[in-house]
Scaffold this motif. Structure first.
Motif, PDB file in Angstrom:
ATOM      1  N   GLN A  46       4.506  14.387  -4.798  1.00  0.00           N
ATOM      2  CA  GLN A  46       5.066  13.198  -4.149  1.00  0.00           C
ATOM      3  C   GLN A  46       4.111  12.022  -4.347  1.00  0.00           C
ATOM      4  OE1 GLN A  46       6.028  13.603   0.020  1.00  0.00           O
ATOM      5  NE2 GLN A  46       6.048  11.393   0.326  1.00  0.00           N
ATOM      6  N   PRO A  47       4.298  11.237  -5.400  1.00  0.00           N
ATOM      7  CA  PRO A  47       3.442  10.060  -5.607  1.00  0.00           C
ATOM      8  C   PRO A  47       3.801   8.955  -4.621  1.00  0.00           C
ATOM      9  CG  PRO A  47       5.140  10.140  -7.278  1.00  0.00           C
ATOM     10  CD  PRO A  47       5.291  11.394  -6.470  1.00  0.00           C
ATOM     11  N   GLN A  48       2.815   8.165  -4.261  1.00  0.00           N
ATOM     12  CA  GLN A  48       3.048   7.083  -3.297  1.00  0.00           C
ATOM     13  C   GLN A  48       2.096   5.923  -3.575  1.00  0.00           C
ATOM     14  OE1 GLN A  48       3.972   8.178   0.803  1.00  0.00           O
ATOM     15  NE2 GLN A  48       2.417   6.763   1.512  1.00  0.00           N
ATOM     16  N   PHE A  49       2.610   4.718  -3.381  1.00  0.00           N
ATOM     17  CA  PHE A  49       1.777   3.517  -3.492  1.00  0.00           C
ATOM     18  C   PHE A  49       1.605   2.915  -2.107  1.00  0.00           C
ATOM     19  CE2 PHE A  49       1.385  -1.112  -3.866  1.00  0.00           C
ATOM     20  CZ  PHE A  49       0.212  -1.176  -4.611  1.00  0.00           C
ATOM     21  N   GLU A  50       0.380   2.507  -1.791  1.00  0.00           N
ATOM     22  CA  GLU A  50       0.074   1.977  -0.468  1.00  0.00           C
ATOM     23  C   GLU A  50      -0.809   0.744  -0.598  1.00  0.00           C
ATOM     24  OE1 GLU A  50      -1.046   4.397   3.366  1.00  0.00           O
ATOM     25  OE2 GLU A  50      -2.877   3.968   2.252  1.00  0.00           O
ATOM     26  N   SER A  51      -0.509  -0.272   0.197  1.00  0.00           N
ATOM     27  CA  SER A  51      -1.316  -1.488   0.230  1.00  0.00           C
ATOM     28  C   SER A  51      -1.725  -1.752   1.672  1.00  0.00           C
ATOM     29  CB  SER A  51      -0.520  -2.676  -0.316  1.00  0.00           C
ATOM     30  OG  SER A  51      -1.283  -3.862  -0.240  1.00  0.00           O
ATOM     31  N   LEU A  52      -3.036  -1.825   1.926  1.00  0.00           N
ATOM     32  CA  LEU A  52      -3.569  -2.018   3.271  1.00  0.00           C
ATOM     33  C   LEU A  52      -4.344  -3.324   3.341  1.00  0.00           C
ATOM     34  CD1 LEU A  52      -4.958   1.588   3.961  1.00  0.00           C
ATOM     35  CD2 LEU A  52      -2.800   0.626   4.767  1.00  0.00           C
ATOM     36  N   ASP A  53      -4.061  -4.126   4.360  1.00  0.00           N
ATOM     37  CA  ASP A  53      -4.798  -5.361   4.600  1.00  0.00           C
ATOM     38  C   ASP A  53      -5.844  -5.113   5.675  1.00  0.00           C
ATOM     39  OD1 ASP A  53      -3.302  -6.752   2.764  1.00  0.00           O
ATOM     40  OD2 ASP A  53      -1.829  -7.416   4.246  1.00  0.00           O
ATOM     41  N   ASN A  54      -7.094  -5.399   5.352  1.00  0.00           N
ATOM     42  CA  ASN A  54      -8.191  -5.251   6.303  1.00  0.00           C
ATOM     43  C   ASN A  54      -8.506  -6.622   6.893  1.00  0.00           C
ATOM     44  OD1 ASN A  54     -10.482  -4.694   7.743  1.00  0.00           O
ATOM     45  ND2 ASN A  54     -11.543  -3.631   6.071  1.00  0.00           N
TER      46      ASN A  54
END
Length: 211
Positions: A46-54
């Protein structure tokens, strides 16, 4: 701000390949002529892309990783005795704000099943506990990205892996509409005499078709 986005194009390619494999049956299977002794191998990716703002940093953290990467094996030892083994690498390759990437892999499921009848079967080994419908689902059958936030809350106090525990349980389907599961489980991965065993029972009636 926390944003999670699925890599849709990767999912589409993966689903296309999975549909082709599913139509032909297990991709890797060995069996005797009579079929009483067999073993099948599988893979769940299960590939996944994630973008997190710190908020404390000027740049966001972006990850392309495997939310789940599992190797599976199962089969028959006799006509009534079967087995299932599964490993898991959750969040494989995911990088944290400290720069480290997750590389954990562990054995998640390992049990034997003896089917006296469809109405009465015995499981023994590392089992997925029948807490609820959601906790008993396969990850491949989930409609959302992941399980519910409260599905595996008991894993930390019992030091277990994603709702699993060592134990013995009876289960079965009666007339294809009534399902039951009754079990005795270790209760803690590092069990001692002072820590109680865990007992669990779940009964479900399906008015239409069994799940």
């Amino acid at each position: 701000m926390h944003k999670i986005k699925n890599a849709a194009y990767l999912w589409a390619a993966l689903l296309f390949l999975m549909q082709s494999a599913y139509a032909a049956g297990p991709p890797w299977k060995l069996a005797t002529n009579g079929g009483n002794l067999s073993i099948s191998f599988g893979l769940l990716a299960q590939p996944q892309f994630e973008s997190l703002d710190n908020p404390s940093a000027t740049e966001s953290l972006e990850n392309l990783y495997f939310r789940r990467l599992r190797f599976l094996a199962g089969g028959k030892i006799t006509q009534k005795l079967s087995f299932f083994i599964e490993s898991d690498s959750p969040n494989l390759g995911k990088k944290g704000f400290d720069g480290r990437r997750n590389s954990e892999i562990f054995l998640q499921d390992a049990y034997l099943n003896y089917a006296f009848l469809p109405e009465f079967q015995i499981d023994a080994g590392m089992l997925l506990l029948p807490v609820s419908h959601n906790t008993g689902q396969s990850a491949a059958s989930l409609l959302p990205i992941d399980y519910g936030p409260y599905s595996f809350l008991a894993s930390d106090p019992t030091r277990s892996k994603v709702g699993r525990d060592y134990g013995l349980q009876a289960r079965g389907y009666i007339k294809k509409h009534f399902e039951y599961r009754l079990g005795l489980y270790r209760g803690n991965q590092q069990h001692s005499g002072s820590f109680p065993y865990r007992y669990m029972a779940r009964f479900v009636w399906y008015p239409l078709d069994a799940d």
